[in-house]
Write an enzyme that holds these catalytic residues in place. Structure first.
Site, mmCIF file in Angstrom:
data_model
loop_
_atom_site.group_PDB
_atom_site.id
_atom_site.type_symbol
_atom_site.label_atom_id
_atom_site.label_comp_id
_atom_site.label_asym_id
_atom_site.label_seq_id
_atom_site.Cartn_x
_atom_site.Cartn_y
_atom_site.Cartn_z
ATOM 1 N N ASP A 26 0.427 -0.800 -0.049
ATOM 2 C CA ASP A 26 0.476 -0.216 0.322
ATOM 3 C C ASP A 26 0.465 0.946 -0.297
ATOM 4 O O ASP A 26 1.841 1.351 -0.913
ATOM 5 C CB ASP A 26 -1.008 -0.031 1.254
ATOM 6 C CG ASP A 26 -2.226 0.638 0.953
ATOM 7 O OD1 ASP A 26 -2.362 1.692 0.597
ATOM 8 O OD2 ASP A 26 -2.916 -0.261 0.646
ATOM 9 N N ASP B 243 -2.128 4.058 17.559
ATOM 10 C CA ASP B 243 -3.119 3.337 18.083
ATOM 11 C C ASP B 243 -1.914 1.835 17.281
ATOM 12 O O ASP B 243 -2.626 1.143 16.545
ATOM 13 C CB ASP B 243 -4.166 3.631 17.269
ATOM 14 C CG ASP B 243 -5.250 2.847 18.512
ATOM 15 O OD1 ASP B 243 -4.562 1.982 19.082
ATOM 16 O OD2 ASP B 243 -6.636 2.205 18.003
ATOM 17 N N HIS C 15 -3.530 5.889 3.126
ATOM 18 C CA HIS C 15 -4.389 4.947 2.880
ATOM 19 C C HIS C 15 -3.915 3.473 3.209
ATOM 20 O O HIS C 15 -4.185 2.512 4.315
ATOM 21 C CB HIS C 15 -4.626 4.675 1.479
ATOM 22 C CG HIS C 15 -5.541 3.492 0.763
ATOM 23 N ND1 HIS C 15 -5.366 2.776 0.329
ATOM 24 C CD2 HIS C 15 -6.789 3.746 -0.166
ATOM 25 C CE1 HIS C 15 -5.894 2.044 0.253
ATOM 26 N NE2 HIS C 15 -6.848 3.026 -0.360
ATOM 27 N N ASN D 179 -6.246 -0.056 24.516
ATOM 28 C CA ASN D 179 -4.813 1.051 25.155
ATOM 29 C C ASN D 179 -5.558 2.271 25.177
ATOM 30 O O ASN D 179 -5.750 3.334 25.788
ATOM 31 C CB ASN D 179 -4.031 1.028 23.650
ATOM 32 C CG ASN D 179 -4.911 1.982 22.787
ATOM 33 O OD1 ASN D 179 -5.870 1.711 22.646
ATOM 34 N ND2 ASN D 179 -3.771 2.410 21.970
ATOM 35 N N ASN E 65 -13.900 -0.197 -7.231
ATOM 36 C CA ASN E 65 -14.840 0.704 -6.551
ATOM 37 C C ASN E 65 -15.408 1.414 -7.624
ATOM 38 O O ASN E 65 -15.972 2.877 -7.486
ATOM 39 C CB ASN E 65 -13.644 2.188 -5.702
ATOM 40 C CG ASN E 65 -13.262 1.893 -4.366
ATOM 41 O OD1 ASN E 65 -13.900 1.408 -4.383
ATOM 42 N ND2 ASN E 65 -12.172 2.595 -4.265
ATOM 43 N N ALA F 99 -7.632 -8.325 -8.194
ATOM 44 C CA ALA F 99 -8.571 -8.983 -7.559
ATOM 45 C C ALA F 99 -9.268 -10.021 -8.889
ATOM 46 O O ALA F 99 -9.619 -11.404 -7.767
ATOM 47 C CB ALA F 99 -9.575 -8.124 -7.007
ATOM 48 N N TYR G 286 -7.635 -11.976 -10.472
ATOM 49 C CA TYR G 286 -7.190 -13.147 -11.153
ATOM 50 C C TYR G 286 -7.595 -14.309 -10.516
ATOM 51 O O TYR G 286 -8.063 -14.601 -8.846
ATOM 52 C CB TYR G 286 -5.634 -13.413 -11.198
ATOM 53 C CG TYR G 286 -4.883 -11.775 -11.506
ATOM 54 C CD1 TYR G 286 -5.141 -11.656 -12.823
ATOM 55 C CD2 TYR G 286 -4.180 -10.933 -10.536
ATOM 56 C CE1 TYR G 286 -4.550 -11.190 -13.661
ATOM 57 C CE2 TYR G 286 -3.313 -10.491 -11.417
ATOM 58 C CZ TYR G 286 -3.968 -10.131 -12.967
ATOM 59 O OH TYR G 286 -2.257 -8.962 -13.625
ATOM 60 N N SER H 43 -9.106 15.526 10.779
ATOM 61 C CA SER H 43 -9.658 16.546 11.326
ATOM 62 C C SER H 43 -11.117 16.203 12.091
ATOM 63 O O SER H 43 -11.360 15.196 11.112
ATOM 64 C CB SER H 43 -10.040 17.950 10.504
ATOM 65 O OG SER H 43 -11.222 17.894 9.641
#
Ligand code: CA
Length: 525
Positions: free
Chosen positions: A124, A133, A158, A172, A255, A265, A267, A311
């Site tokens: 990615d 986190d 991303h 946590n 998408n 995806a 294959y 934000s």
């Protein structure tokens, strides 16, 4: 623009919409009154004579919590037996939220304690190595790329979002929880995307090689929240080879909201993942093809983004909170002003000096609407939707100087009836955001595959794939369909299935048995 579909499987950024606490108008203010030794009764009597109310006694601290009208405050402060009066300030639960997708895929029903035997390779845009986190240290490694830079930075956001869905830290008190939240899973990060979010097919093949090189004795699942509509023979052979070597590759269906195949995806050696929403309905952007195999949560998925890059916005009008999303790219800030109607905001808003502009979506870019508000002297901008639902907008990189938010069509209509009321906008930096996409569905399925595999490490990649297919919750038309594939991936059901039937004992229909690749593209019942 709406939240949906922004090209390829790299879904666009949707703004954060975490709500921050907002004062409730009209309440008497609560105070803590500290009194002298032995004077509790006298002070209590004074509170009552001022028409205040005692809310909580703290006799061990010679104090009581009381509600007082503004006029009574002075009298209490001046009382001879009162040492001091202070506001009884609010304390909030510090907690992490569990994104809806985690229980939806049964991740909360299966321990990830054994996940040290499994590694997920994420291809990615990188990983925010400083995120509060996300896992750090020995369980996370990566491969630097001369073209895209260090794996442990993420200029796009991303990859960090994908990683949080797979392995956001649980317990946590911060942020979110991933499908595998205990910090046992091994991650390997390959950064093929820079800030602009595209890469070559050859780069993907090289990334696959890097994943394989990073594989030790652990079982490996590869996450590819990416794709494009053209096939590559080199790529297909590489994924077939990886499949035969025992690696489970999983990718986003795409998408574009059409019926075209997206690759990798589509294959046969790669699992194609569709996106559903919190009501288990197919997302309108999710590509529907005969290759779609499983579905995962992929609409309004909350996860990690690089620290401070999101934000969080809040809006209140006449003291009442209104759900708002920060415009992506809005400057941070906290402002108040009278609400003024600026129509479509296509030219400098009249009478907006020192006020908060209320603007309808439509015709021109959100950034131009905000700039029109600024041109009229406005101090903040609210853009309301012109179609049902919340407005998630972006300023598209255009510099603006006032905080701006989006709200729903219905709230917009309501605020048009409150012109002149005081509106307060607060936009602050945040570390979490809601994204949409088959890109967000994919890490749910990847996480579930890794989680299930960690309980059945003796099973092969195709055993795991078959078990996920056999136990998916059927959605849409009965049996496999092109929208949902075999349905929503289910961690507990898949693990139980393997425990009951053994690795190769799936009843996946078709030929069954090993090496059927999960009956891809065929009905399983
Ligand atoms: Ca957390």
């Amino acid at each position: 623009m709406s939240m949906k579909n922004q090209g390829l499987a790299l879904a666009g950024v949707a703004a954060a919409m975490l709500l921050s606490p907002t004062a409730i108008a009209g309440d008497d203010v609560r105070y803590i009154v500290k009194y002298q030794q032995g004077k509790g009764q006298a002070v209590r009597a004074q509170v009552q004579s001022e028409k205040g109310k005692v809310k909580l006694d703290l006799p061990g601290h010679r104090a009581m919590a009381v509600s007082l009208t503004p006029g009574a405050l002075k009298a209490m402060q001046n009382h001879p037996h009162v040492e001091y009066v202070e506001e009884d300030v609010k304390r909030y639960l510090l907690s992490e939220s569990t994104p809806f997708g985690i229980p939806m895929v049964q991740a909360d029903q299966l321990s990830d304690a054994a996940a040290g035997n499994t590694k997920v390779c994420i291809i990615d845009s990188g990983y925010d190595g400083g995120h509060e986190d996300l896992l750090q240290g020995a369980v996370v490694a990566g491969t630097n790329d001369p073209g895209t830079g260090n794996w442990n930075t993420d200029e796009n956001g991303h990859g960090t979002h994908v990683a949080g869905t797979i392995a956001g830290i649980g317990g946590n008190g911060k942020g979110v929880v991933g499908v595998l939240p205990s910090g046992n899973l091994n991650l390997h990060i390959i950064k093929v995307f820079g800030a602009d979010g595209w890469a070559y097919s050859s780069g993907l093949v090289a990334a696959l090689d890097a994943c394989k090189a990073a594989k030790g004795s652990e079982n490996m699942v590869i996450n590819m929240s990416l794709g494009g509509d053209r096939k590559s023979r080199t790529e297909e052979r590489a994924f077939n080879q990886a499949d035969s070597e025992g690696i489970l590759s999983i990718a986003a269906a795409g998408n574009d909201g059409n019926t075209r195949h997206s690759y990798p995806a589509s294959y046969s050696s790669v699992v194609s993942v569709a996106a559903i929403d919190s009501n288990k309905m197919i997302a309108d952007f999710s590509q529907q093809t005969d290759q779609v195999e499983l579905a995962g949560p992929g609409v309004a998925v909350l996860s990690t983004v690089p620290m401070g890059s999101a934000s969080v916005a809040s809006l209140s009008v006449a003291g009442s909170p209104v759900d708002a999303s920060g415009m992506e790219g809005s400057p941070n800030g906290s402002i108040s002003g009278d609400l003024v109607d600026c129509g479509l905001g296509e030219s400098a808003c009249a009478n907006a000096a020192g006020k908060v502009c209320l603007i309808s979506r439509g015709n021109i870019a959100f950034s131009d609407k905000v700039l029109a508000c600024e041109a009229g002297g406005g101090v903040g901008a609210i853009v309301y939707n012109n179609e049902p639902g919340m407005l998630f907008g972006t300023l598209g990189g255009v510099a603006t100087s006032i905080p701006s938010v989006g709200i729903s069509d219905t709230d917009g209509a309501a605020l048009l009836g409150q012109l002149g009321a005081t509106a307060s906008i607060d936009v602050t930096a945040d570390n979490y955001a809601y994204f949409n996409g088959t890109s967000m569905a994919t890490p749910h399925v990847v996480g579930v595959a890794a989680l299930v595999w960690s309980h059945h490490s003796e099973c092969s990649n195709s055993d795991i794939r078959s078990a996920l297919v056999a136990t998916a919750e059927d959605l849409g038309t009965a049996g496999r369909d092109n929208a949902y594939g075999h349905g929503l991936v289910q961690a507990k059901a898949a693990s139980d299935h393997l425990a009951s039937n053994g690795c190769g004992g799936g009843d996946t229909g078709g030929g069954g048995g090993g090496g059927n690749g999960g009956g891809k593209g065929k009905p399983n019942r």
